[in-house]
Design a protein around this motif. Structure first.
Motif, mmCIF file in Angstrom:
data_model
loop_
_atom_site.group_PDB
_atom_site.id
_atom_site.type_symbol
_atom_site.label_atom_id
_atom_site.label_comp_id
_atom_site.label_asym_id
_atom_site.label_seq_id
_atom_site.Cartn_x
_atom_site.Cartn_y
_atom_site.Cartn_z
ATOM 1 N N UNK A 77 23.928 -8.002 9.858
ATOM 2 C CA UNK A 77 25.118 -7.402 10.441
ATOM 3 C C UNK A 77 25.154 -7.729 11.936
ATOM 4 N N UNK A 78 25.081 -6.741 12.807
ATOM 5 C CA UNK A 78 25.179 -6.989 14.247
ATOM 6 C C UNK A 78 23.819 -7.203 14.909
ATOM 7 N N UNK A 79 22.736 -7.059 14.146
ATOM 8 C CA UNK A 79 21.386 -7.193 14.696
ATOM 9 C C UNK A 79 20.773 -8.530 14.313
ATOM 10 N N UNK A 80 19.903 -9.019 15.163
ATOM 11 C CA UNK A 80 19.189 -10.250 14.843
ATOM 12 C C UNK A 80 18.001 -9.919 13.944
ATOM 13 N N UNK A 81 17.597 -10.877 13.146
ATOM 14 C CA UNK A 81 16.419 -10.697 12.307
ATOM 15 C C UNK A 81 15.198 -10.448 13.182
ATOM 16 N N UNK A 82 15.182 -11.095 14.316
ATOM 17 C CA UNK A 82 14.073 -10.921 15.255
ATOM 18 C C UNK A 82 13.941 -9.449 15.683
ATOM 19 N N UNK A 83 15.053 -8.799 15.982
ATOM 20 C CA UNK A 83 14.988 -7.394 16.385
ATOM 21 C C UNK A 83 14.599 -6.489 15.215
ATOM 22 N N UNK A 84 15.108 -6.779 14.025
ATOM 23 C CA UNK A 84 14.752 -5.994 12.838
ATOM 24 C C UNK A 84 13.251 -6.064 12.595
ATOM 25 N N UNK A 85 12.700 -7.273 12.638
ATOM 26 C CA UNK A 85 11.269 -7.465 12.404
ATOM 27 C C UNK A 85 10.456 -6.789 13.508
ATOM 28 N N UNK A 86 10.910 -6.875 14.736
ATOM 29 C CA UNK A 86 10.212 -6.224 15.849
ATOM 30 C C UNK A 86 10.176 -4.707 15.667
ATOM 31 N N UNK A 87 11.292 -4.129 15.272
ATOM 32 C CA UNK A 87 11.331 -2.688 15.037
ATOM 33 C C UNK A 87 10.463 -2.310 13.838
ATOM 34 N N UNK A 88 10.444 -3.155 12.810
ATOM 35 C CA UNK A 88 9.554 -2.886 11.678
ATOM 36 C C UNK A 88 8.106 -2.848 12.148
ATOM 37 N N UNK A 89 7.699 -3.851 12.924
ATOM 38 C CA UNK A 89 6.317 -3.910 13.407
ATOM 39 C C UNK A 89 5.972 -2.679 14.246
ATOM 40 N N UNK A 90 6.906 -2.219 15.041
ATOM 41 C CA UNK A 90 6.668 -1.035 15.854
ATOM 42 C C UNK A 90 6.451 0.214 14.994
ATOM 43 N N UNK A 91 7.042 0.240 13.816
ATOM 44 C CA UNK A 91 6.923 1.385 12.916
ATOM 45 C C UNK A 91 5.894 1.180 11.809
ATOM 46 N N UNK A 92 5.167 0.076 11.838
ATOM 47 C CA UNK A 92 4.217 -0.242 10.774
ATOM 48 C C UNK A 92 2.768 -0.107 11.219
ATOM 49 N N UNK A 93 2.532 0.641 12.264
ATOM 50 C CA UNK A 93 1.166 0.792 12.757
ATOM 51 C C UNK A 93 0.258 1.518 11.773
ATOM 52 N N UNK A 94 0.807 2.332 10.897
ATOM 53 C CA UNK A 94 0.003 3.067 9.920
ATOM 54 C C UNK A 94 -0.402 2.196 8.727
ATOM 55 N N UNK A 95 0.219 1.042 8.568
ATOM 56 C CA UNK A 95 -0.102 0.138 7.460
ATOM 57 C C UNK A 95 -1.335 -0.653 7.838
ATOM 58 N N UNK A 96 -2.379 -0.549 7.030
ATOM 59 C CA UNK A 96 -3.660 -1.174 7.343
ATOM 60 C C UNK A 96 -4.176 -2.001 6.169
ATOM 61 N N UNK A 97 -5.198 -2.786 6.429
ATOM 62 C CA UNK A 97 -5.828 -3.602 5.399
ATOM 63 C C UNK A 97 -5.622 -5.081 5.673
ATOM 64 N N UNK A 98 -6.263 -5.902 4.855
ATOM 65 C CA UNK A 98 -6.195 -7.357 5.035
ATOM 66 C C UNK A 98 -4.775 -7.881 4.862
ATOM 67 N N UNK A 99 -4.073 -7.396 3.853
ATOM 68 C CA UNK A 99 -2.691 -7.834 3.645
ATOM 69 C C UNK A 99 -1.838 -7.470 4.854
ATOM 70 N N UNK A 100 -2.005 -6.261 5.353
ATOM 71 C CA UNK A 100 -1.241 -5.822 6.521
ATOM 72 C C UNK A 100 -1.529 -6.711 7.726
ATOM 73 N N UNK A 101 -2.792 -7.009 7.961
ATOM 74 C CA UNK A 101 -3.149 -7.866 9.106
ATOM 75 C C UNK A 101 -2.527 -9.251 8.967
#
Length: 115
Positions: A77-101
């Motif tokens: 929509x009006x957001x770039x994929x880059x910003x969406x992914x950046x916001x996801x990463x900012x909210x994904x700090x609780x996701x851990x493990x080898x796959x997460x890394x």
């Protein structure tokens, strides 16, 4: 019912993810093999949904958006994929493990290439 739909979607993602990652072990088991994470954002979203059992509520809208994005150069929509992914990463700090890394490293790599 919406909860049943989400449960079915996650189960489908759990079945697909090992083949996307190039490994055939059961979901939730860690492998010593290096993980190959695809460049397509929607495929990465499938891997995340398969691996992250209790997704943090702040990451959910960004993960849902990532499910519709082809590449880091796309728009959602009006957001770039880059910003969406950046916001996801900012909210994904609780996701851990080898796959997460591995997935987080790939997402950061895609963002850095887009700049």
């Amino acid at each position: 019912m919406k909860i049943k739909h989400i449960t079915e979607e996650r189960e489908t993602a759990r079945q697909i993810a090992p083949s996307l990652l190039g490994r055939q072990n059961h979901p939730g088991t860690e492998s010593a093999e290096p993980m190959i994470v695809p460049n397509e954002i929607y495929k990465i979203a499938e891997i995340i949904k398969a691996d992250w059992k209790n997704i943090y509520f702040g990451a959910v809208p960004y993960l849902d958006a990532m499910s519709s994005i082809e590449s880091i150069d796309s728009d959602y929509y009006e957001d770039s994929a880059e910003s969406i992914v950046s916001y996801f990463l900012a909210n994904a700090q609780a996701w851990r493990g080898q796959t997460a890394r591995s997935v987080k490293a790939k997402l950061k790599e895609l963002i850095s290439k887009a700049n």
